[in-house]
Design a protein around this motif. Structure first.
Motif, mmCIF file in Angstrom:
data_model
loop_
_atom_site.group_PDB
_atom_site.id
_atom_site.type_symbol
_atom_site.label_atom_id
_atom_site.label_comp_id
_atom_site.label_asym_id
_atom_site.label_seq_id
_atom_site.Cartn_x
_atom_site.Cartn_y
_atom_site.Cartn_z
ATOM 1 N N ILE A 13 -67.047 -24.994 -64.666
ATOM 2 C CA ILE A 13 -67.541 -23.668 -64.320
ATOM 3 C C ILE A 13 -68.001 -23.691 -62.872
ATOM 4 O O ILE A 13 -68.858 -24.491 -62.495
ATOM 5 C CB ILE A 13 -68.715 -23.248 -65.238
ATOM 6 N N ALA A 14 -67.411 -22.836 -62.055
ATOM 7 C CA ALA A 14 -67.799 -22.736 -60.645
ATOM 8 C C ALA A 14 -68.927 -21.719 -60.508
ATOM 9 O O ALA A 14 -68.883 -20.644 -61.103
ATOM 10 C CB ALA A 14 -66.604 -22.317 -59.795
ATOM 11 N N LEU A 15 -69.937 -22.085 -59.741
ATOM 12 C CA LEU A 15 -71.089 -21.211 -59.544
ATOM 13 C C LEU A 15 -71.300 -20.965 -58.059
ATOM 14 O O LEU A 15 -71.273 -21.909 -57.260
ATOM 15 C CB LEU A 15 -72.356 -21.828 -60.146
ATOM 16 N N LEU A 16 -71.513 -19.702 -57.688
ATOM 17 C CA LEU A 16 -71.664 -19.312 -56.290
ATOM 18 C C LEU A 16 -73.035 -18.660 -56.081
ATOM 19 O O LEU A 16 -73.166 -17.442 -56.144
ATOM 20 C CB LEU A 16 -70.552 -18.354 -55.874
ATOM 21 N N PRO A 17 -74.088 -19.474 -55.847
ATOM 22 C CA PRO A 17 -75.383 -18.888 -55.490
ATOM 23 C C PRO A 17 -75.319 -18.302 -54.094
ATOM 24 O O PRO A 17 -74.423 -18.631 -53.314
ATOM 25 C CB PRO A 17 -76.344 -20.080 -55.568
ATOM 26 N N PRO A 18 -76.279 -17.452 -53.729
ATOM 27 C CA PRO A 18 -76.217 -16.829 -52.403
ATOM 28 C C PRO A 18 -76.803 -17.729 -51.341
ATOM 29 O O PRO A 18 -77.587 -18.639 -51.641
ATOM 30 C CB PRO A 18 -77.091 -15.579 -52.585
ATOM 31 N N PRO A 19 -76.455 -17.501 -50.071
ATOM 32 C CA PRO A 19 -77.209 -18.152 -48.997
ATOM 33 C C PRO A 19 -78.607 -17.538 -48.935
ATOM 34 O O PRO A 19 -78.846 -16.466 -49.481
ATOM 35 C CB PRO A 19 -76.386 -17.815 -47.751
ATOM 36 N N GLY A 20 -79.518 -18.232 -48.281
ATOM 37 C CA GLY A 20 -80.871 -17.688 -48.184
ATOM 38 C C GLY A 20 -81.673 -17.964 -49.429
ATOM 39 O O GLY A 20 -81.836 -19.103 -49.839
ATOM 40 N N PHE A 21 -82.120 -16.913 -50.047
ATOM 41 C CA PHE A 21 -83.061 -16.884 -51.157
ATOM 42 C C PHE A 21 -83.106 -18.125 -52.059
ATOM 43 O O PHE A 21 -82.255 -18.327 -52.917
ATOM 44 C CB PHE A 21 -82.758 -15.678 -52.038
ATOM 45 N N ILE A 22 -84.157 -18.930 -51.914
ATOM 46 C CA ILE A 22 -84.403 -20.049 -52.827
ATOM 47 C C ILE A 22 -84.638 -19.518 -54.236
ATOM 48 O O ILE A 22 -84.251 -20.144 -55.224
ATOM 49 C CB ILE A 22 -85.620 -20.870 -52.351
ATOM 50 N N GLY A 23 -85.275 -18.347 -54.337
ATOM 51 C CA GLY A 23 -85.562 -17.772 -55.651
ATOM 52 C C GLY A 23 -84.314 -17.449 -56.452
ATOM 53 O O GLY A 23 -84.374 -17.374 -57.685
ATOM 54 N N HIS A 24 -83.170 -17.255 -55.787
ATOM 55 C CA HIS A 24 -81.907 -17.058 -56.496
ATOM 56 C C HIS A 24 -81.222 -18.395 -56.758
ATOM 57 O O HIS A 24 -80.485 -18.538 -57.730
ATOM 58 C CB HIS A 24 -80.973 -16.158 -55.681
ATOM 59 N N PHE A 25 -81.449 -19.346 -55.876
ATOM 60 C CA PHE A 25 -80.791 -20.649 -55.964
ATOM 61 C C PHE A 25 -81.266 -21.430 -57.190
ATOM 62 O O PHE A 25 -80.470 -22.048 -57.911
ATOM 63 C CB PHE A 25 -81.070 -21.436 -54.681
ATOM 64 N N ILE A 26 -82.572 -21.404 -57.453
ATOM 65 C CA ILE A 26 -83.147 -22.191 -58.549
ATOM 66 C C ILE A 26 -82.536 -21.839 -59.902
ATOM 67 O O ILE A 26 -82.137 -22.744 -60.659
ATOM 68 C CB ILE A 26 -84.678 -22.035 -58.568
ATOM 69 N N PRO A 27 -82.420 -20.565 -60.291
ATOM 70 C CA PRO A 27 -81.814 -20.267 -61.596
ATOM 71 C C PRO A 27 -80.364 -20.743 -61.712
ATOM 72 O O PRO A 27 -79.922 -21.098 -62.807
ATOM 73 C CB PRO A 27 -81.901 -18.737 -61.701
ATOM 74 N N PHE A 28 -79.623 -20.743 -60.595
ATOM 75 C CA PHE A 28 -78.250 -21.256 -60.644
ATOM 76 C C PHE A 28 -78.248 -22.749 -60.972
ATOM 77 O O PHE A 28 -77.390 -23.223 -61.733
ATOM 78 C CB PHE A 28 -77.534 -20.994 -59.320
ATOM 79 N N ILE A 29 -79.195 -23.500 -60.403
ATOM 80 C CA ILE A 29 -79.314 -24.923 -60.732
ATOM 81 C C ILE A 29 -79.607 -25.092 -62.223
ATOM 82 O O ILE A 29 -78.991 -25.927 -62.906
ATOM 83 C CB ILE A 29 -80.444 -25.572 -59.906
ATOM 84 N N GLU A 30 -80.515 -24.292 -62.736
ATOM 85 C CA GLU A 30 -80.895 -24.420 -64.145
ATOM 86 C C GLU A 30 -79.764 -23.986 -65.072
ATOM 87 O O GLU A 30 -79.570 -24.567 -66.146
ATOM 88 C CB GLU A 30 -82.161 -23.608 -64.425
ATOM 89 N N LEU A 31 -78.994 -22.968 -64.671
ATOM 90 C CA LEU A 31 -77.837 -22.569 -65.468
ATOM 91 C C LEU A 31 -76.804 -23.688 -65.500
ATOM 92 O O LEU A 31 -76.231 -23.988 -66.559
ATOM 93 C CB LEU A 31 -77.217 -21.293 -64.895
#
Length: 483
Positions: A13-31
């Motif tokens: 599964i490929a996941l594309l978190p956004p640049p910038g926002f750490i608050g968006h990055f963390i849930p992608f790691i957990e997913l």
């Protein structure tokens, strides 16, 4: 002799978190962790650089220690030199995504053609990256939005084009108030700043993102049914107009947080405090205040005579802009120059001030923590829910004010600070009153009861037969089966 069946490689599964926002990055790691540990997939995190540097150090820290079944591909940086220096962060992030689409296309080609990799079975995108849906369609793989903020905001996002048609001038002048599910009324000041200026480039981009989200094959929301029951009911009534929606949260940080010296200082100090006696004050991964507001908060904490643990960042007038400069406090020493004269001496023993960072998960789960002053970022809200910590809502920017309405008027799980109408400042007397009310007052006791209920619900939805566990399993089954 019976032929042995060749073992199929795990689905990637490929996941594309956004640049910038750490608050968006963390849930992608957990997913990604959930997909690997619970569903036997592999995951590929495709990282868009935040700026010209190879990797944001804070993001790199979150990537360390991940299992080998979670791979990371860093896309080349894109130039934004042609953009205005003071460009709004909510414009800058999707622009970087759009300019990274050719590199994303090359990456998906590599995953498809290289024998050492597995072709992506799905592409999971951030809400700021719906332009990548078209790229996923080129490779005939499903594109799912991972909506890392509230389901209430998703409903608002879906309705935004309708509101735009109804509004003839500015949102302040709309004939009917804007409502969130559950009849929650949005004050004009609670509407995200990014869309207030109608006909601006930022407003047009926001509308475009909201429309493009609906072209996804599905939307996963980092929330759960019991927390936002009205919002999910509202979304369910729209299924003939929108992609299927899945409540898969709360996905919050797991594992040890790193910066051990400061973390030990915080936790050792908390160990010496009575149960439910400490107010934790932190405004997220990048949140900060103006110099005047900074001083008023310090004096209000002092006047309250309550114990506090305060994560201090350099004052900055532009709260939203601070989120792209979250490393500007690293290595800084004393913050005495920004604090009222004598504040540290007068509050010594009763308060602890730490620069830039504290181990938020460990602080919120600590028995001494009795409340949390939060900027109302969705990660912080979910973490508070998981650990049953009542809140003081102090929204700064982005969708924070919408979240504050939901917390105070919907969940009844928070007290909200009141800004002076003329200056926009929250003054020390009010801060002292609301802090004392949360830690010692009857309103604080009631909030703890509410948060305890949602804490139990959060634990249940993530259990083996919980609703969020089942929802994610349903999504993965679709990806694997190709339906």
């Amino acid at each position: 002799m019976e032929a042995t069946q060749e073992k199929q490689p795990p689905h990637n599964i490929a996941l594309l978190p956004p640049p910038g926002f750490i608050g968006h990055f963390i849930p992608f790691i957990e997913l990604a962790k959930k997909l690997v540990y619970r569903h036997s997939c592999t995951a590929t995190l495709i990282i868009i650089p935040d700026d010209g540097s190879p990797m944001n150090p804070q993001k790199a820290a979150f990537l360390r220690g991940l299992p080998p079944t979670i791979k990371t591909i860093l896309l080349p940086p894109v130039s934004t030199d042609d953009l205005a220096e003071n460009i709004n962060v909510e414009m800058l992030v999707p622009i970087r995504v759009i300019r990274s689409l050719p590199a994303l296309r090359e990456t998906l080609t590599f995953l498809r053609d290289d024998s050492s990799c597995s072709q992506a079975s799905a592409l999971v995108l951030d809400l700021f990256a719906p332009h990548a849906i078209d790229v996923a369609k080129e490779f005939n793989i499903p594109a799912y939005i991972f909506y890392v903020v509230a389901a209430n905001e998703l409903s608002f996002c879906i309705d935004l084009p309708k509101y735009d048609e109804l509004c003839t001038s500015e949102y302040n002048d709309m004939p009917e108030p804007i409502k969130l599910p559950g009849s929650l009324v949005l004050n004009p000041n609670d509407i995200p700043d990014a869309i207030k200026e109608r006909n601006s480039d930022l407003h047009k981009l926001g509308l475009d993102l909201c429309r493009r989200i609906l072209f996804a094959d599905g939307i996963m929301v980092n929330s759960f049914l019991e927390l936002e029951s009205e919002a999910f009911k509202d979304l369910e009534t729209r299924l003939h107009d929108i992609p299927p929606v899945y409540a898969v949260g709360p996905l919050i940080r797991t594992g040890a947080e790193t910066e051990s010296d400061r973390g030990s200082e915080c936790l050792n100090w908390l160990n010496e405090q009575p149960p439910n006696s400490v107010l934790f004050v932190s405004f997220g991964s990048g949140g900060t205040l103006s110099i005047e507001q900074f001083h008023q908060l310090a004096l209000g904490l002092e006047m309250s005579e309550q114990r506090f643990l305060w994560v201090v960042r350099r004052p900055q007038e532009n709260a939203a802009g601070a989120y792209l400069n979250i490393n500007n406090d690293k290595g800084s020493g004393s913050f005495d120059e920004f604090l009222p004269h004598g504040f540290l001496e007068r509050t010594k023993g009763r308060g602890l001030v730490v620069p830039s960072w504290a181990p938020q998960i460990q602080v919120l789960r600590h028995a001494s923590t009795g409340g949390f002053v939060t900027h109302c970022g969705w990660n912080s809200i979910l973490e508070s829910v998981v650990f049953g910590v009542p809140l003081i809502a102090w929204p700064l920017c982005f969708e924070h004010k919408m979240n504050a309405v939901f917390l105070t008027d919907g969940l009844k799980a928070a007290l909200r600070v009141k800004e002076n109408e003329e200056t926009g400042i929250v003054y020390r007397d009010h801060i002292a009153m609301i802090v004392k009310g949360l830690i010692q007052g009857e309103e604080g006791k009631q909030l703890r009861i509410v948060m305890s209920h949602f804490q139990n619900a959060a634990s249940n939805v993530l259990s083996q037969n919980g609703s969020s566990t089942k929802a994610l399993a349903q999504v993965v089954k679709k990806w694997i089966s190709g339906n």
